[in-house]
Design a protein around this motif. Structure first.
Motif, PDB file in Angstrom:
ATOM      1  N   THR A 180       0.831  -1.203   0.000  1.00 20.18           N
ATOM      2  CA  THR A 180       0.000   0.000   0.000  1.00 20.18           C
ATOM      3  C   THR A 180       0.862   1.248   0.000  1.00 20.18           C
ATOM      4  OG1 THR A 180      -1.757  -1.152   1.208  1.00 20.18           O
ATOM      5  CG2 THR A 180      -1.832   1.247   1.214  1.00 20.18           C
ATOM      6  N   LYS A 192       0.638   4.089  -2.737  1.00 16.10           N
ATOM      7  CA  LYS A 192      -0.031   5.320  -2.315  1.00 16.10           C
ATOM      8  C   LYS A 192       0.925   6.467  -2.008  1.00 16.10           C
ATOM      9  CE  LYS A 192      -3.903   2.951  -2.272  1.00 16.10           C
ATOM     10  NZ  LYS A 192      -4.902   3.096  -3.355  1.00 16.10           N
ATOM     11  N   ASN A 224      -6.117   8.966  -5.128  1.00 16.79           N
ATOM     12  CA  ASN A 224      -6.598   8.017  -6.137  1.00 16.79           C
ATOM     13  C   ASN A 224      -7.348   8.716  -7.272  1.00 16.79           C
ATOM     14  OD1 ASN A 224      -5.718   5.783  -4.542  1.00 16.79           O
ATOM     15  ND2 ASN A 224      -7.570   5.957  -3.300  1.00 16.79           N
ATOM     16  N   ASN A 283      -6.196   7.776   1.442  1.00 16.57           N
ATOM     17  CA  ASN A 283      -4.980   6.961   1.398  1.00 16.57           C
ATOM     18  C   ASN A 283      -4.153   7.122   2.661  1.00 16.57           C
ATOM     19  OD1 ASN A 283      -5.644   5.994  -1.114  1.00 16.57           O
ATOM     20  ND2 ASN A 283      -4.341   7.416  -2.233  1.00 16.57           N
TER      21      ASN A 283
END
Length: 204
Positions: free
Chosen positions: A93, A97, A110, A154
């Motif tokens: 992640t 991100k 995103n 995020n």
């Protein structure tokens, strides 16, 4: 007298010391560089790590009632397996991100804004820099490209995953220490029983 009393509570002292060390570590453990991209994240992450180690402290209370080696063996295995899975999720992640910028990671979003600077850069220059260089276009400000809501989403996701990593790591350390203590107690009892049995035979 004092030595005898210490022997009776040495298990509790050891586990409590381990927990105190975990709590203290919550304040001195260096946080990942992406937390610095938002002022509020610093406090929330420190508080989250503290809460994670505090919750793990309940395992010490549970250990006072449950002294089954099999139980703590299962807990240790479960904690380490879940920790590995959670850390892997956090690692991937974080890679997806965040983008590097000046030796630190910046949390991205995103959802792009209507005026996408990456498209404008590619249209004017004919190419788009490599992913690890794209933040240079934004001068370290992700809100120039992504919506603030998606960036916050995020960031929260990263914070939750990191919180779980600290929680399961503290849980594993405490449960594994308790497992080692129980094994030591079991081994000591067996040695004492064997010694007393040998002494009894010699006496007979």
């Amino acid at each position: 007298m004092l030595v005898a009393k210490l022997k009776e509570v040495w298990k509790e002292i050891t586990l409590l010391s381990t927990w105190i060390a975990s709590v203290a570590g919550a304040f001195i453990i260096p946080l990942p560089s992406w937390h610095a991209s938002d002022d509020n994240t610093v406090f929330l992450m420190k508080f989250g790590v503290f809460i994670a180690t505090a919750l793990a402290g309940f395992l010490i209370l549970y250990s006072l009632k449950n002294k089954m080696i099999q139980t703590w063996m299962r807990l240790s295995i479960n904690f380490i397996v879940i920790l590995i899975g959670t850390y892997a999720a956090y690692h991937f992640t974080r890679e997806a991100k965040t983008l590097p910028y000046l030796e630190k990671d910046i949390v991205i979003g995103n959802e792009f804004k209507n005026s996408n600077p990456f498209e404008a850069f590619e249209a004017s220059h004919g190419f788009l820099p490599a992913r690890n260089e794209q933040m240079m276009i934004l001068l370290g400000d992700p809100e120039k490209a992504w919506t603030k809501e998606s960036i916050m989403t995020n960031r929260v996701q990263l914070m939750v995953l990191l919180f779980l990593c600290y929680l399961f790591s503290a849980g594993f350390i405490i449960s594994f220490c308790n497992l080692m203590i129980l094994y030591k107690e079991k081994y000591t009892i067996k040695v004492e029983e064997k010694s007393s049995g040998d002494t009894l035979k010699e006496t007979v």
